[in-house]
Design an enzyme around this catalytic site. Structure first.
Site: not given
Length: 500
Positions: A248-252, A270, A297, A317, A378
């Site tokens: 999540a949030p799922g863009n990748k 997730e 998990d 990530d 990030c």
């Protein structure tokens, strides 16, 4: 009859004005409640130091109707929150009933003291509007105590300069090709292709695309350059099985699915229930049909379970400090930032994050058929980036992995803290407007007769390094692997050379 006719005409003349007022009140009423819901999630996440999402991503989720109004209201309320809290404390007007709706109270007090919205609708609005004089008196006292003359002067003491960066959009190739997206966007904006990520487009800074039809229908995603580089670095092929460990949030996730041309399978893992909902929304918007959500998990997934025996690539990530994207995420508006915690994350929190990140990366490397693992954050902190990678390199080597260089033409590489760090990739929060870190670990198993062997037991298979097979006794980090090798009582565990 004449009198009746004149009355009707008079009423008809006033009616549009009344309608506009009613519509304005109704719009403001719902905007405040949408803003309060977002504000609650933001503040709770900030309090736990585990955000469900950034302010922007929460506001621009499909569930929020009035996105522009809500975004402005959330940002302005957060910007003035330190003043609002002091005013409410000094005014002493809240009873237990209203304290339970504190986020809504914050939004309404912002409107009363600093905004221009209509406030005649809603019980909370009426309650606070009747106490407007008390609130304004408390505000005046607070300004005097802080030795400033205006609210603007007080806010300026806490402000962080805005980060101006190009607007990046990633074309969702599951719905639209790049050239068609350019033609459509060029009708309104200046557009060019990114020089690094093939499906990424660059537009001028400050453009608001949230209501653009291509965004609304999922043909393009507003995704930063550094974030878009992660899935591209993984390089998944059509037909592969790929695991996104912290999805999540799922863009990748949907970017991976697009790179695979919708073929094969993407397992999106997730743990957080609320974030699973956002993941579902993102997948639905993308139109991807080859993504399976695992509400689980990642650390508890058994890497030797047959369900994951075909996973060839893992995108990891994990949760991180977010220090590289604090300005983009508007973290400077959060209470923790004002308290001095978000900009320089405390050592204890960073150590906990790094410990989790290290475990997650070690676990990703243990999946027997995996050939490519991307680890990204990030964060700008060495402890979450180079130190994590360095700590797992011995284990990675025992599995047959080595560091490769994602995007060799990119100039900013890893900090020179160990041999091979030049293979790592960094983006700079000043130069690139985002601070990201990417490590690519690759296992070449095209010639397994030399370095690898495949085990087979009771119809289940996996890949194991011959270096691991030769180790006696097994190191602690590898013992878990051997304990998980499937063996039934009376079954025979055999190894054979094979190409994969």
């Amino acid at each position: 009859m004449v009198s009746h006719k004149n009355t009707s005409n008079s009423g008809a003349a006033v009616k549009p004005e009344n309608r506009r007022r009613i519509n304005a009140e109704r719009s403001a009423y719902f905007a405040r409640r949408e803003a309060a819901k977002v504000l609650r999630v933001v503040l709770q996440g900030d309090g736990r130091r585990r955000a469900v999402g950034s302010i922007k991503s929460l506001v621009y989720s499909p569930s929020v109707k009035n996105k522009k109004g809500t975004f402005a209201l959330v940002c302005q309320t957060l910007k003035h929150l330190f003043i609002i809290k002091e005013v409410l404390k000094a005014a002493s007007i809240l009873n237990s009933k209203w304290k339970k709706q504190e986020e809504l109270i914050y939004v309404i007090v912002y409107d009363i003291l600093f905004g221009q919205a209509v406030l005649s609708t809603g019980d909370a609005e009426k309650f606070l509007w009747r106490r407007k004089d008390v609130l304004q008196s408390a505000l005046g006292f607070h300004l005097k105590r802080r030795q400033v003359k205006t609210v603007q002067e007080l806010v300026a003491l806490h402000e962080t300069p805005d980060v101006s960066k190009p607007r990046y959009v990633r074309v969702n190739s599951l719905k639209l090709d790049v050239e068609s997206a350019i033609l459509e966007l060029k009708k309104q904006y200046r557009v060019q292709k990114d020089d690094l990520v093939p499906d990424l487009l660059v537009l001028p800074p400050g453009i608001d695309l949230h209501d653009h039809p291509l965004v609304v229908n999922g043909s393009i995603f507003m995704q930063g350059k550094a974030s878009s580089m992660v899935a591209a670095a993984l390089g998944p092929k059509p037909g592969w099985e790929v695991l996104d460990a912290c999805s999540a949030p799922g863009n990748k996730t949907v970017h991976v699915a697009a790179l695979m041309k919708g073929e094969g399978k993407v397992l999106a893992c997730e743990l957080n229930k609320e974030r699973v909902k956002r993941l579902e929304d993102t997948i639905r918007l993308s139109g991807a049909t080859n993504i399976e959500i695992l509400h689980a998990d990642f650390l508890k997934l058994n890497s030797n379970d047959p369900s994951y025996s075909k996973v060839r690539a893992i995108l990891l990530d994990p949760s991180c400090s977010g220090s590289g994207t604090a300005s983009v995420r508007l973290d400077h508006l959060l209470p923790s930032y004002a308290a001095g915690h978000t900009n320089d994350a405390d050592e204890e929190r960073l150590n906990k994050l790094a410990a989790f990140q290290r475990k997650a990366l070690e676990h990703a490397l243990s999946f027997p058929a995996v050939e490519r693992v991307v680890y990204s954050t990030c964060s700008v902190h060495q402890i979450e980036n180079e130190d994590v990678v360095k700590s797992v390199l011995p284990l990675a080597a025992s599995y047959g992995f080595h560091l490769e260089t994602p995007f060799p033409q990119w100039q900013r590489r890893g900090l020179p803290v160990f041999e091979g760090s030049e293979n790592l990739l960094r983006t700079d929060p000043v130069e690139d407007k985002e601070g990201f870190f990417i490590a690519l670990l690759v296992r070449k198993i095209t010639n397994t007769s030399k370095a690898f062997t495949r085990y087979k037991c009771s119809g289940r298979e996996g890949v194991v390094s011959k270096k691991q097979l030769a180790l006696r006794p097994f190191p602690a980090k590898l013992s878990k692997f051997w304990l998980n090798v499937p063996r039934n009582r009376g079954s025979k565990l055999s190894f054979k050379k094979s190409k994969i």
